[in-house]
Design a protein around this motif. Structure first.
Motif, PDB file in Angstrom:
ATOM      1  N   UNK A 222       0.813  -1.217   0.000  1.00 51.60           N
ATOM      2  CA  UNK A 222       0.000   0.000   0.000  1.00 51.60           C
ATOM      3  C   UNK A 222       0.844   1.263   0.000  1.00 51.60           C
ATOM      4  N   UNK A 223       2.163   1.107   0.115  1.00 48.53           N
ATOM      5  CA  UNK A 223       3.018   2.299   0.111  1.00 48.53           C
ATOM      6  C   UNK A 223       3.193   2.894  -1.279  1.00 48.53           C
ATOM      7  N   UNK A 224       2.740   2.192  -2.288  1.00 47.46           N
ATOM      8  CA  UNK A 224       2.848   2.729  -3.639  1.00 47.46           C
ATOM      9  C   UNK A 224       1.456   2.975  -4.195  1.00 47.46           C
ATOM     10  N   UNK A 225       1.381   3.692  -5.319  1.00 41.90           N
ATOM     11  CA  UNK A 225       0.067   4.011  -5.879  1.00 41.90           C
ATOM     12  C   UNK A 225      -0.612   2.770  -6.430  1.00 41.90           C
TER      13      UNK A 225
ATOM     14  N   UNK B  48      15.688   6.302 -10.005  1.00 41.12           N
ATOM     15  CA  UNK B  48      14.489   6.875  -9.387  1.00 41.12           C
ATOM     16  C   UNK B  48      14.298   6.255  -8.002  1.00 41.12           C
ATOM     17  N   UNK B  49      14.421   7.072  -6.945  1.00 42.38           N
ATOM     18  CA  UNK B  49      14.215   6.546  -5.583  1.00 42.38           C
ATOM     19  C   UNK B  49      12.734   6.223  -5.399  1.00 42.38           C
ATOM     20  N   UNK B  50      11.895   7.210  -5.722  1.00 39.14           N
ATOM     21  CA  UNK B  50      10.461   7.037  -5.602  1.00 39.14           C
ATOM     22  C   UNK B  50       9.809   8.094  -6.482  1.00 39.14           C
TER      23      UNK B  50
ATOM     24  N   UNK C 148       2.316   3.605 -13.655  1.00 32.59           N
ATOM     25  CA  UNK C 148       3.632   4.086 -14.086  1.00 32.59           C
ATOM     26  C   UNK C 148       4.464   4.564 -12.902  1.00 32.59           C
ATOM     27  N   UNK C 149       3.849   5.305 -11.959  1.00 34.08           N
ATOM     28  CA  UNK C 149       4.639   5.822 -10.830  1.00 34.08           C
ATOM     29  C   UNK C 149       4.995   4.716  -9.839  1.00 34.08           C
ATOM     30  N   UNK C 150       4.379   3.556  -9.987  1.00 30.75           N
ATOM     31  CA  UNK C 150       4.754   2.420  -9.138  1.00 30.75           C
ATOM     32  C   UNK C 150       5.895   1.615  -9.741  1.00 30.75           C
ATOM     33  N   UNK C 151       6.395   2.061 -10.871  1.00 30.31           N
ATOM     34  CA  UNK C 151       7.537   1.408 -11.487  1.00 30.31           C
ATOM     35  C   UNK C 151       7.163   0.403 -12.560  1.00 30.31           C
ATOM     36  N   UNK C 152       5.881   0.383 -12.936  1.00 31.06           N
ATOM     37  CA  UNK C 152       5.415  -0.625 -13.887  1.00 31.06           C
ATOM     38  C   UNK C 152       5.270  -0.072 -15.305  1.00 31.06           C
ATOM     39  N   UNK C 153       5.292  -0.985 -16.255  1.00 34.18           N
ATOM     40  CA  UNK C 153       4.828  -0.672 -17.605  1.00 34.18           C
ATOM     41  C   UNK C 153       3.336  -0.981 -17.642  1.00 34.18           C
TER      42      UNK C 153
ATOM     43  N   UNK D 164       2.010  -4.862 -11.133  1.00 38.01           N
ATOM     44  CA  UNK D 164       1.406  -3.790 -10.348  1.00 38.01           C
ATOM     45  C   UNK D 164      -0.094  -3.819 -10.642  1.00 38.01           C
ATOM     46  N   UNK D 165      -0.890  -3.538  -9.609  1.00 40.51           N
ATOM     47  CA  UNK D 165      -2.353  -3.637  -9.724  1.00 40.51           C
ATOM     48  C   UNK D 165      -2.930  -2.460  -8.953  1.00 40.51           C
ATOM     49  N   UNK D 166      -3.830  -1.710  -9.581  1.00 46.13           N
ATOM     50  CA  UNK D 166      -4.366  -0.508  -8.938  1.00 46.13           C
ATOM     51  C   UNK D 166      -5.795  -0.240  -9.370  1.00 46.13           C
ATOM     52  N   UNK D 167      -6.502   0.597  -8.612  1.00 42.80           N
ATOM     53  CA  UNK D 167      -7.878   0.940  -8.951  1.00 42.80           C
ATOM     54  C   UNK D 167      -8.168   2.387  -8.597  1.00 42.80           C
TER      55      UNK D 167
END
Lengths: 335, 335
Positions: B34-37, B212-214, B80-85, B49-52
């Motif tokens: 949960x620390x990432x988008x 990219x750190x974050x 994308x901001x979580x480091x995923x394509x 990566x999985x998001x909603x």
């Protein structure tokens, strides 16, 4: 004249089908993946299933469950019937200003409980609040990701004459439970929704060595619409035996009073399988060993192939009639 | 007294934070993911990566875009901001009876167009229709799945004193565009939303060899809330240079007139990076070569570590003040 969205566009019948075809397929592109309840996608090293569903059921609480239970079980089931092991869910909430915190907590607790039955994790979420009158209490979207393990793929291309159609129990329970919660039945019944997560049952059928050609959960639109879709998507003719379709007396009674057809009533804990005749007894035994499969039975057969697909219903006196999608549907906001 | 959901619970400020902590974290379990988008999850052979996100923006059409563009770009950006394509999106629609088919078609066409910019496919969907007065025209949930390629992981644990904070352009544009569309500005402006898919820009920064750190996209809650969250989640102290934060004159003017703080205004096409000082020039050059990164600039620095995290703002005269989440937020239904 300008066209507008009507309630019938959301009920899973012919108008929903047209909306999807004229708009979503047109702009988003048709995909083979759309033939299953979840899209099946290849990633490096994994084949995954991915699906989404928004729940707007009215009212949000009803006998045997609430919108939260429905939202988790519904998406678990869409993944499971696509051949996947459900793993992760997202939860997106639209809350109407003024919703009580206690109601929201009961709903969220149900979601956690239902998720634990399958072992899925609700791993990402979002909450929006809209002004009073801009939503109806609570809407929940759940999306889900599962893994299709090697050998777990479905094989609709193998469907052949003689294959049997099996359902794990009585149909229409959910539809009647919602009607009762709305006070629209005229008679008192506390028939609970059949809402439940079907992955454990499906897993048991798979573990019994049953060759599953295809399976689907007959939710919005009911058993008839789901079977119409199967026949169209895979070019087969299915004949249902009306007398074999299991119905609870409360559902039969409610349908007689209100003039509803139980074949088109929503279910939230049912799955329809097509399996080879030789595997039917194994499948039934695996299901009947479980509470949610106690009334599992054969309800029909594949009787041939046809490019456009065809669903037939054989009446108790032996006459056959073709079943089509309804234009709209009988009950809005059933899930 | 019974607690109820209020508009402030949905605005991304302290009350949203408390709702998530008291309810969703309590029942669904806290997760490192949960620390990432987006949640970052390991599957056999793949890290995904999985998001909603659900979009309820009011009104659904505004300068430079509509709810459909927002829904696709928003979820692409969370991946994308979580480091995923970003690879696959779902689309779940709640439509209010009476919505014009033409409006829906414009929205769906925008979704397809925005998806094509990143190459994501909208692969699974769902449509519900509710009675007039039970929703506000249209709500859209998009969930998304992406792949985190080997080596693409973010490294917030490497954040150190001296690291720089970079944003790719002016802030608050989306918030002001929505205010203008609502007629709440009092002055005429056609400042467009900054809504755009950020994957190509992030990809360019990565391809330039920047460590990219974050990174995060400062949407609901704005730049300030996003940076408060970063400082809390990773235990760092960040100092922003107020004079360095890029603002369009229209946004500065609107904030002066309405008494709003641009640091808390929503953005839909911005990303904040923390990168090592040594990589700053590479990162800026990669961004400035693109339209959506033309105004990229350094806006602050990591000045230390602190378990609870701390965001400081240095004013033009050199004074420092600590920035906290707002209790509610300035603008409901901004996305």
């Amino acid at each position: 004249m300008a066209r507008h969205i009507s309630i019938e566009h959301g009920e899973g019948g012919e108008m929903t089908h047209e909306l999807i075809r004229d708009l979503f397929v047109k702009y988003f592109g048709h995909a083979e993946e759309a033939k299953f309840d979840a899209a099946v996608l290849d990633l490096p090293g994994s084949r995954i299933a991915f699906t989404t569903d928004t729940f707007t059921v009215k009212p949000p609480f009803f006998s045997g469950g609430n919108i939260g239970k429905l939202a988790v079980a519904g998406t678990v089931n869409d993944l499971a019937v696509s051949g996947a092991e459900p793993l992760y869910l997202s939860a997106g909430f639209v809350l109407e200003e003024g919703l009580s915190f206690d109601d929201l907590e009961r709903i969220v607790a149900s979601m956690a409980e239902e998720a634990s039955k399958t072992g899925v994790r609700i791993i990402t979420g979002d909450t929006k609040v809209v002004e009073k009158g801009s939503a109806d209490k609570i809407f929940i979207n759940t999306s889900g990701v599962g893994v299709v393990h090697p050998g777990w793929e479905l094989h609709p291309e193998d469907i052949e004459e003689g294959d049997v159609v099996i359902v794990n129990g009585t149909i229409g329970d959910h539809g009647v439970a919602i009607l009762a919660a709305r006070g629209e039945l005229g008679v008192a019944t506390d028939l609970p929704t059949d809402s439940t997560s079907l992955y454990p049952l499906i897993r048991a059928v798979r573990d019994a060595g049953v060759r599953i050609r295809v399976m689907r959960d007959p939710t919005r639109g009911g058993l008839a619409t789901t079977l119409v879709e199967i026949t169209e998507d895979f070019g087969v003719i299915v004949e249902l035996d009306q007398e074999a379709i299991p119905l609870k007396p409360e559902v039969e009674g409610a349908c007689e009073i209100l003039g509803l057809d139980p074949l088109f009533l929503a279910n939230e804990g049912k799955v329809v399988f097509i399996v080879p005749e030789a595997d039917a007894e194994k499948a039934l035994a695996a299901m009947r060993a479980r509470e949610e499969g106690r009334d599992a039975t054969i309800i029909g057969r594949v009787v041939g192939r046809s490019e456009e697909g065809k669903l037939l219903l054989r009446s108790p006196v032996g006459s056959r009639r073709r079943i089509f999608r309804l234009l709209g549907m009988q009950l809005p906001r059933i899930c």
